[in-house]
Scaffold this motif. Structure first.
Motif, PDB file in Angstrom:
ATOM      1  N   THR A   1      42.946  37.432  37.025  1.00 29.27           N
ATOM      2  CA  THR A   1      43.982  37.943  37.926  1.00 29.27           C
ATOM      3  C   THR A   1      44.994  36.889  38.336  1.00 29.27           C
ATOM      4  N   ASP A   2      44.719  35.604  38.028  1.00 25.78           N
ATOM      5  CA  ASP A   2      45.671  34.549  38.399  1.00 25.78           C
ATOM      6  C   ASP A   2      46.863  34.516  37.464  1.00 25.78           C
TER       7      ASP A   2
ATOM      8  N   ASN B   1      46.133  47.873  38.742  1.00 26.25           N
ATOM      9  CA  ASN B   1      47.125  47.533  39.750  1.00 26.25           C
ATOM     10  C   ASN B   1      46.827  48.378  40.977  1.00 26.25           C
TER      11      ASN B   1
ATOM     12  N   VAL C   1      43.489  43.832  40.338  1.00 24.19           N
ATOM     13  CA  VAL C   1      42.071  43.805  40.700  1.00 24.19           C
ATOM     14  C   VAL C   1      41.234  43.974  39.434  1.00 24.19           C
TER      15      VAL C   1
ATOM     16  N   SER D   1      48.376  44.677  43.913  1.00 18.97           N
ATOM     17  CA  SER D   1      47.421  43.602  43.636  1.00 18.97           C
ATOM     18  C   SER D   1      46.694  43.896  42.331  1.00 18.97           C
TER      19      SER D   1
ATOM     20  N   GLU E   1      38.420  40.458  45.379  1.00 20.58           N
ATOM     21  CA  GLU E   1      38.335  41.919  45.320  1.00 20.58           C
ATOM     22  C   GLU E   1      37.976  42.334  43.903  1.00 20.58           C
TER      23      GLU E   1
END
Length: 153
Positions: free
Chosen positions: A152-153, A49, A55, A53, A86
């Motif tokens: 990450t989705d 985190n 990553v 975000s 990223e």
């Protein structure tokens, strides 16, 4: 004849120095807590985190087939942008930002250090050392980036 300078973020893996074009680097972080994600490639450490975000983080030592090394206070995560995704790259230490004249960059030799030369864009020559310049597009192939996006989705 004029030369152009390129800026690179320099980091260490073992005894060797590597460089990533600074235009791809989003930031350099101290080691963060990483959550392992099942059914991913060996070199994918998991996700972290980063200021809200999620990553994906990969271990460059594992990606290059180098021996694992215990994380230390010097261990860093270099956050780069590859294909607009990223990704964090775990490295032994991130040292510096340097400029290298385009005239001082040679194509990758067929054998260099202990990593596969497909990951290498070229070699930057400084006064007393060589910097291995990485090709981020080769470190993560398009299908691997898609898989990381799915994490990450």
């Amino acid at each position: 004849m004029s030369t152009q300078e390129q800026k690179f973020v320099i980091f260490q893996l073992g005894e060797e120095s590597y460089g990533i074009d600074i235009l791809n680097v989003q930031g350099i972080e101290r080691m963060l807590e990483i959550t392992r994600v099942p059914k991913t490639s060996d070199f994918v450490e998991g996700v972290c985190n980063l200021r809200g975000s999620i990553v994906p983080v990969i271990d460059l030592r594992k990606r290059f087939g180098l021996d694992e090394k215990e994380k230390t206070d010097n261990t860093r995560i270099i956050v780069v942008s590859i294909e607009e995704v990223e990704v964090g790259l775990i490295v032994d230490a991130a040292n510096d930002v340097i400029s290298i004249d385009s005239d001082s960059i040679e194509p990758a030799p067929s054998v260099i250090g202990s990593i596969d030369n497909r990951f290498i864009n070229g070699v930057g020559k400084l006064e007393n050392k060589l910097i291995i310049l990485l090709d981020l597009q080769e470190i993560l192939k398009k299908e691997e980036i898609v898989k990381l996006q799915e994490i990450t989705d």
